[in-house]
Each structure stands twice: as C-alpha cells, then as structure tokens.
Design a protein around this motif. Sequence first.
Motif, PDB file in Angstrom:
ATOM      1  N   GLY A  37      42.323 -16.456 -45.260  1.00 12.59           N
ATOM      2  CA  GLY A  37      42.237 -15.479 -43.971  1.00 12.59           C
ATOM      3  C   GLY A  37      43.438 -15.034 -43.481  1.00 12.59           C
ATOM      4  N   GLN A  38      44.481 -14.558 -44.414  1.00  7.30           N
ATOM      5  CA  GLN A  38      45.512 -13.930 -43.967  1.00  7.30           C
ATOM      6  C   GLN A  38      45.840 -12.715 -44.795  1.00  7.30           C
ATOM      7  N   ASP A  39      44.587 -11.808 -44.863  1.00  9.05           N
ATOM      8  CA  ASP A  39      44.723 -10.780 -45.972  1.00  9.05           C
ATOM      9  C   ASP A  39      45.783  -9.735 -45.507  1.00  9.05           C
ATOM     10  N   GLN A  40      45.938  -9.463 -44.153  1.00 11.30           N
ATOM     11  CA  GLN A  40      46.967  -8.466 -43.706  1.00 11.30           C
ATOM     12  C   GLN A  40      48.126  -8.930 -44.157  1.00 11.30           C
ATOM     13  N   VAL A  41      48.579 -10.145 -43.395  1.00 10.65           N
ATOM     14  CA  VAL A  41      49.904 -10.621 -43.865  1.00 10.65           C
ATOM     15  C   VAL A  41      50.446 -10.682 -45.533  1.00 10.65           C
ATOM     16  N   CYS A  42      49.267 -11.085 -46.286  1.00 10.77           N
ATOM     17  CA  CYS A  42      49.583 -10.906 -47.703  1.00 10.77           C
ATOM     18  C   CYS A  42      49.933  -9.572 -48.211  1.00 10.77           C
ATOM     19  N   GLU A  43      49.197  -8.398 -47.720  1.00 10.75           N
ATOM     20  CA  GLU A  43      49.524  -6.973 -47.994  1.00 10.75           C
ATOM     21  C   GLU A  43      50.710  -6.541 -47.453  1.00 10.75           C
ATOM     22  N   ASP A  44      51.225  -6.801 -46.189  1.00  5.25           N
ATOM     23  CA  ASP A  44      52.428  -6.435 -45.652  1.00  5.25           C
ATOM     24  C   ASP A  44      53.610  -7.153 -46.234  1.00  5.25           C
ATOM     25  N   ILE A  45      53.512  -8.772 -46.743  1.00  4.03           N
ATOM     26  CA  ILE A  45      54.755  -9.136 -47.190  1.00  4.03           C
ATOM     27  C   ILE A  45      54.955  -8.553 -48.669  1.00  4.03           C
ATOM     28  N   SER A  46      53.881  -8.255 -49.272  1.00  4.13           N
ATOM     29  CA  SER A  46      53.910  -7.861 -50.647  1.00  4.13           C
ATOM     30  C   SER A  46      54.612  -6.345 -50.694  1.00  4.13           C
ATOM     31  N   ALA A  47      54.305  -5.495 -49.742  1.00  3.78           N
ATOM     32  CA  ALA A  47      54.946  -4.181 -49.462  1.00  3.78           C
ATOM     33  C   ALA A  47      56.229  -4.092 -49.207  1.00  3.78           C
ATOM     34  N   GLY A  91      48.725 -24.937 -40.006  1.00  2.70           N
ATOM     35  CA  GLY A  91      47.476 -25.288 -40.808  1.00  2.70           C
ATOM     36  C   GLY A  91      46.578 -23.936 -41.201  1.00  2.70           C
ATOM     37  N   THR A  92      47.379 -22.853 -41.079  1.00  4.43           N
ATOM     38  CA  THR A  92      46.900 -21.613 -41.233  1.00  4.43           C
ATOM     39  C   THR A  92      47.511 -20.978 -42.632  1.00  4.43           C
ATOM     40  N   GLY A  93      48.299 -21.716 -43.400  1.00  5.87           N
ATOM     41  CA  GLY A  93      48.752 -21.176 -44.641  1.00  5.87           C
ATOM     42  C   GLY A  93      50.337 -20.724 -44.728  1.00  5.87           C
ATOM     43  N   LYS A  94      51.223 -20.929 -43.701  1.00  9.92           N
ATOM     44  CA  LYS A  94      52.301 -20.340 -43.867  1.00  9.92           C
ATOM     45  C   LYS A  94      53.293 -20.841 -44.976  1.00  9.92           C
ATOM     46  N   THR A  95      53.272 -22.321 -45.061  1.00 13.02           N
ATOM     47  CA  THR A  95      54.197 -22.915 -45.788  1.00 13.02           C
ATOM     48  C   THR A  95      53.375 -22.466 -47.478  1.00 13.02           C
ATOM     49  N   TYR A  96      52.155 -22.634 -47.402  1.00 10.88           N
ATOM     50  CA  TYR A  96      51.644 -22.302 -48.719  1.00 10.88           C
ATOM     51  C   TYR A  96      51.617 -20.851 -49.399  1.00 10.88           C
ATOM     52  N   LEU A  97      51.808 -19.703 -48.317  1.00  8.38           N
ATOM     53  CA  LEU A  97      51.971 -18.634 -48.632  1.00  8.38           C
ATOM     54  C   LEU A  97      53.327 -18.482 -49.244  1.00  8.38           C
ATOM     55  N   ALA A  98      54.456 -19.116 -48.827  1.00 12.42           N
ATOM     56  CA  ALA A  98      55.820 -19.017 -49.463  1.00 12.42           C
ATOM     57  C   ALA A  98      55.784 -19.730 -50.628  1.00 12.42           C
ATOM     58  N   LYS A  99      55.102 -20.787 -51.065  1.00 17.19           N
ATOM     59  CA  LYS A  99      55.115 -21.440 -52.330  1.00 17.19           C
ATOM     60  C   LYS A  99      54.420 -20.483 -53.306  1.00 17.19           C
ATOM     61  N   GLN A 100      53.182 -19.870 -52.808  1.00 18.18           N
ATOM     62  CA  GLN A 100      52.654 -18.868 -53.639  1.00 18.18           C
ATOM     63  C   GLN A 100      53.446 -17.794 -54.088  1.00 18.18           C
ATOM     64  N   LEU A 101      54.283 -17.312 -53.157  1.00 17.40           N
ATOM     65  CA  LEU A 101      55.044 -16.269 -53.474  1.00 17.40           C
ATOM     66  C   LEU A 101      56.022 -16.505 -54.574  1.00 17.40           C
TER      67      LEU A 101
END
Length: 423
Positions: free
Chosen positions: A126-136, A161-171
């Motif tokens: 559910g955070q596609d835009q954030v994933c694209e922006d932080i990758s760029a 509960g929206t995936g902030k910590t999880y995104l950092a771990k995946q990065l």
Amino acid sequence: MKGLIPTLNRLMPVMMVIFLILASIQAAASLHLSLASVDQFMEWCAPLWPVLAGVGAFFTLAGLLFETRAERLARKGLLRRRGWMMDVLARLTNRQALEEMLAREQRDAAIDAEELAANLRARVIGQDQVCEDISAQLRRRLALHVRGKPVGIFLLAGPPGTGKTYLAKQLARQLERPLLHFDMTQMSSPHAATQLFGSPKGYVGSDTYGKLTGGLKEKPDAVVLLDEIEKAHPDVFKQFLIAWNDGYVTEASTGAHVSTTQAIFILTSNIATEALTDIADRLANDPDRMRAESVEALRQAGFAPEVLNRLDRIFVFRPLRGLDIARVSALEIESMIESYGLTIEPGGIDPTILMDVMRRQNRLGDGASARDLARSIEDMISESLITARQQGAKMVRITHGEDGIGAEVVNEPLSPTRPHMTP
C-alpha cells in the motif's frame, strides 16, 4: 564481467610468453631471416642449451626454497615481507571474497532504482509511491562521490502499522547493508545519550563504545533505523545533529570521531497523523508542496525545527484501506503461524476472517494497526497452534466456524484440481 579482470591478471604470465613469441616472429620477419638461417643459428647455440637449462633450474629451486623459508619465518613473526611469487591477498586472506565485496561496494554506487522500487513494492503493502520516491533518492545520493554527510537522512511519517519500520528493514536487506535498529522511546531521559554515544571517562560503561558509535565503527555502511524519533530526549537530538551535519559522531569514552558518511539514517514518527494523511491525499501529485506542508505540520506538532532542517526528504505513509488491510493481515497471520514452526495451507485463511479484520479496521479508524488486529487473532488460535505442533503437524488452515476462529491440521495439501471443501 566482474570476474574478467582477476582472470586476466592470473593469465598474465601466459600472455607475456605469447607476446614474446609474436615479437620474435615479428623481428625475424623484419630482418628477413629464413627458416634455414634460424635452424643454423639454433644448431650453433646447441652447446649452450644445457647450461641455460641448468641456470633456469637453479633459479627456480632457489625461488621455491626462499618462498618456503620466508613463509616459515613469517608465521613465527620473524620476517615481514611482501610475497613476490604469490599475491599477498591470496596467501593471507580470501581474495575472491574481497573482490566480491569490492564489486558490491562499486555496485552500490549505481543502484537500479526501478529494480529496488519493484522489490520494495512487492513487500511493503500500500505504499507504492513512497517505495518509488525513496528508491530514486537513494540512487542519486549513492552516486555522489564527495558529500561529507550521511548518504541520506529520511523521515518516514504516518499512522502506526503502515509499514514504516518494515520498509527500513527491507531497504537494508535489498541494499545488502547491515541494520542498526534503535527504539527511541527508550531514549527519553537525559542520560540516554550514553547508551548510543558512550560514557565519558570515569563513568560506568566508559570501557566500551556506545551502541551507535560502536555499531558504525564496525559497520560504517549500515542503515540506522531510529524508531519514533520524536520521543528522544533533546540531548540525544543534539548528538544526531552533529552526525547529520558534520558527517561524524564522537565516542564519549575516547573522544574518537566515527564517520557517518557511508550510513543511511531512517527516522520514523507517528505524530501529526491526521494532518499528514490529509496532506498526502490532497497533494499526491505535487511532491514539493507535500514536503513543504508536511514540514509545517510536523513543526506545529512539536517536531524540533533544527531536526526538520537537516532532513533530506520526508515520506508520508498513507493509512491502509480496503484489500491492503487484508494483505497486511494475511502476511501477519502467516508470519505468526511460522513463528510456531508451522506453515499455512495455500488458500488456508478463511476470507471471512480477513473481512472481519477490514470491518474492525474501518470502525477503529486510522489509529488501528493491522498488526494489532493480527495479534488479536493469535490470542484466539495460539492454543490450537500449540496443540497442532505437539501432534507433529506441519501445515494448518485457519477457519471461522460457530465456535469462533481456530486452526485445523492439514494432513496433505489439497490438490489444485480438487475443490476446496470448508469443514
């Protein structure tokens, strides 16, 4: 391609021999020498061949003897030398592993933003835009050779509960970097800075490095995750301002400077959730205005202005809605079942359970976390999961019956051609 250069280096002696042969042929052609004259010259030199062979054998044996003797002396610490018959890296370490590390470091300097974004989108729901922006952003910042500051200082803001910590771990996982995770709710006292940056000489703990300084000293390219940064004490903030502005942190016990120029700092925050959600909905297509209004909303919520001024980017996470709630809940249930040493049958979560989770999320609003809802399911099925594991089961399905939610043992995976029969 990355293994081509080491291979060519190892083949260099053979290439030199080939070069000498070709050079000899070229010289003979330039001097217009015939095969008969060459054969006559070889016959004239025939008495010298045994002498040359003996000299060559002597130097070969002498070199081997020197290498063996020097190796023994080096092991005893009596001689420090640079090997001339063998690459010192091949003798003293795993050269191939070192070359792979160097290749990975060079690859990090030019990451594929599209591939990284796709991998993140596949895991962060559910955070596609954030994933694209932080990758760029990471692609641009990793390409900078001279920066003098951390690779990036990013704030992930939004509801829990929206995936902030999880995104950092995946990065960290996708970039193949170590992760240093700190819960800033434990850094709310004036003395909490000593946990991260060490204790001054004469104080308890001054004989060891702080958790952050020690971690960055051993892993300078780490992803540093600071969860709920707004709850940290101002004294802790001051130390981080130096780390972000000057490119180093100071270890209190020794006064040594530990570089932060290779690190990526990820901050998470749950404050100003409603305001940020509204901004994200209104300005989804205008990232510059979204950033400006997000900074102002965070400042009004009490976020330190000096911290906001040092952030490279602010990424706003949107609340999960619709099927995204079901996706996250299903993943949480799967993870919870695996923690009991079991697996979930394909298609083994009753859809009515996920529908109930979505309804409950809608009733509680954005403040509810899909993770918390999954935990409530665990409370209901934990006993049946323990029983299934004690019975030696490997796979279960989660059903919703008259007696509530429960886990049932699956003896065999259902065949794809057979219809699924709900018990």
